[in-house]
Design an enzyme around this catalytic site. Structure first.
Site, PDB file in Angstrom:
ATOM      1  N   LYS A  29     -48.748  29.729  16.723  1.00 38.15           N
ATOM      2  CA  LYS A  29     -49.457  30.833  17.386  1.00 38.15           C
ATOM      3  C   LYS A  29     -50.966  30.695  17.171  1.00 38.15           C
ATOM      4  O   LYS A  29     -51.754  30.838  18.110  1.00 38.15           O
ATOM      5  CB  LYS A  29     -48.986  32.174  16.816  1.00 38.15           C
ATOM      6  CG  LYS A  29     -47.588  32.561  17.264  1.00 38.15           C
ATOM      7  CD  LYS A  29     -47.033  33.722  16.451  1.00 38.15           C
ATOM      8  CE  LYS A  29     -45.555  33.878  16.756  1.00 38.15           C
ATOM      9  NZ  LYS A  29     -44.875  34.847  15.901  1.00 38.15           N
ATOM     10  N   GLN A  89     -45.548  39.116  11.614  1.00 36.97           N
ATOM     11  CA  GLN A  89     -44.424  38.190  11.731  1.00 36.97           C
ATOM     12  C   GLN A  89     -43.188  38.785  11.052  1.00 36.97           C
ATOM     13  O   GLN A  89     -43.264  39.265   9.917  1.00 36.97           O
ATOM     14  CB  GLN A  89     -44.793  36.836  11.097  1.00 36.97           C
ATOM     15  CG  GLN A  89     -43.722  35.780  11.193  1.00 36.97           C
ATOM     16  CD  GLN A  89     -43.431  35.336  12.620  1.00 36.97           C
ATOM     17  OE1 GLN A  89     -44.312  35.361  13.487  1.00 36.97           O
ATOM     18  NE2 GLN A  89     -42.195  34.949  12.876  1.00 36.97           N
ATOM     19  N   ASP A 125     -46.722  42.200  20.361  1.00 38.65           N
ATOM     20  CA  ASP A 125     -45.294  41.881  20.444  1.00 38.65           C
ATOM     21  C   ASP A 125     -44.525  42.862  21.331  1.00 38.65           C
ATOM     22  O   ASP A 125     -43.375  42.591  21.698  1.00 38.65           O
ATOM     23  CB  ASP A 125     -44.671  41.953  19.040  1.00 38.65           C
ATOM     24  CG  ASP A 125     -44.541  40.594  18.380  1.00 38.65           C
ATOM     25  OD1 ASP A 125     -44.336  39.604  19.096  1.00 38.65           O
ATOM     26  OD2 ASP A 125     -44.631  40.548  17.139  1.00 38.65           O
TER      27      ASP A 125
HETATM   28  N1  GUN Z   1     -39.930  36.498  14.328  1.00 37.26           N
HETATM   29  C1  GUN Z   1     -39.162  35.816  15.200  1.00 37.26           C
HETATM   30  N2  GUN Z   1     -39.582  36.030  16.468  1.00 37.26           N
HETATM   31  C2  GUN Z   1     -40.628  36.861  16.384  1.00 37.26           C
HETATM   32  C3  GUN Z   1     -41.496  37.453  17.345  1.00 37.26           C
HETATM   33  O1  GUN Z   1     -41.383  37.249  18.556  1.00 37.26           O
HETATM   34  N3  GUN Z   1     -42.463  38.254  16.853  1.00 37.26           N
HETATM   35  C4  GUN Z   1     -42.602  38.500  15.540  1.00 37.26           C
HETATM   36  N4  GUN Z   1     -43.564  39.321  15.159  1.00 37.26           N
HETATM   37  N5  GUN Z   1     -41.825  37.982  14.617  1.00 37.26           N
HETATM   38  C5  GUN Z   1     -40.847  37.167  15.038  1.00 37.26           C
END
Ligand code: GUN
Length: 305
Positions: free
Chosen positions: A55, A99, A122
């Site tokens: 990311k 996350q 998100d």
């Molecule tokens: N952990 C696994 N997939 C995701 C996601 O799309 N966003 C976040 N914040 N954590 C994750």
């Protein structure tokens, strides 16, 4: 019947990232604003570290600011809440991503609820979930379902009216928002899950089948309606099929038995290279859209549902 068209998520995601990069440059030129995403990682989960790194790399590649907050696994919940308060108040931060999963001593829902809804990159905040569920504009949509919808529309065209869609899996992150997006697009939607009776029969009615259950190759070829569009959200690591690969070797498979499904479907996403690359591309899109909203600039079309 000829094999299904393979939906190239990697190529579509590359195109989307290029469009986001153009949007970032345009926002800088027009409003002097550089979109910024704060990525918060608590602890050292190896899979999370890999996600977070990709990311952060994508943000920089697309000309955005990446504000990295890597915190110790024993961080107090109160300190994480205080960090989110600071990020909410920081005008350079347009999006915040915490996350998941968080360490067990931290209440995930309490943390997600603290993120300002307009910075919720998100789309996990109940305000964004509620805007999507009630069909109101301005919702920030979770990245994986948004990416899946973009691939479906690229395959079938924008107009999905009247199509039967089945979403397998009812998670807050994928299944539920996916069902709402398809409903919003005038599909007739079934949301199926582990307690669904006659699941194979339900799947066989679907013109659009989205599998997001996290069970390796659960959806078999004879569950698929001939010609259907199949979106496989699953990413499951299983032992390698070929004994020659050696002990401990693994491979990635989806929730759909690809080799069977490709003979029946009209179009299908592979794993890897299907939905996976779309998730980060859509996170970049959501971050740009949040910065546009904050600056009073028009929202990129793909993020404006
Ligand atoms: N952990 C696994 N997939 C995701 C996601 O799309 N966003 C976040 N914040 N954590 C994750």
């Amino acid at each position: 019947m000829a094999d299904a068209k393979i939906i190239d998520g990697k190529a579509f995601a590359a195109g989307l990232r290029a469009r986001v990069a153009d949007g970032v440059a345009a926002l800088k030129a027009s409003h002097g604003v550089t979109p910024g995403l704060a990525v918060v990682l608590v602890g050292e989960d190896p899979a999370s570290q890999v996600y977070v790194k990709s990311k952060e790399r994508a943000l920089v590649e697309l000309g955005m600011n990446s504000f990295d907050h890597h915190e110790a696994a024993d961080m107090a919940e109160a300190d994480l809440l205080a960090l989110i308060d600071r990020l909410n108040a920081d005008p350079a931060v347009h999006g915040i991503l915490v996350q998941l999963p968080l360490p067990k001593h931290i209440d995930t829902q309490k943390i997600l609820a603290r993120i300002a809804p307009e910075k919720d990159a998100d789309g996990f905040h109940v305000v964004n979930a509620g805007l999507l569920a009630t069909g109101q504009p301005g919702a920030i949509v979770p990245c994986t379902p948004l990416g899946s919808l973009l691939l479906i529309r690229d395959t079938l065209g924008h107009d999905l009216k009247g199509k039967r869609a089945l979403v397998l899996g009812r998670s807050n992150i994928v299944g539920k928002p996916m069902a709402h997006l398809l409903l919003q697009a005038d599909c007739t939607v079934t949301l199926a899950h582990s307690r669904t009776v006659d699941l194979a029969e339900e799947c066989r009615r679907a013109d659009i089948l989205v599998a997001a259950v996290g069970r390796p190759e659960m959806v078999r070829g004879d569950w698929i309606k001939p010609g259907a569009t199949v979106i496989d959200v699953g990413i499951n690591r299983v032992p390698a099929a070929d004994p020659a690969a050696g002990p401990g070797k693994t491979r990635l498979v989806g929730d759909v038995a690809f080799a069977e499904a490709v003979k029946v479907a009209g179009a299908i996403t592979p794993v890897p290279g299907g939905v996976g690359p779309m998730t980060i591309a859509c996170l970049m899109l959501n971050t740009l859209a949040a910065a546009c909203r904050a600056a009073g600039a028009p929202i990129p079309a793909e993020a404006a549902l």
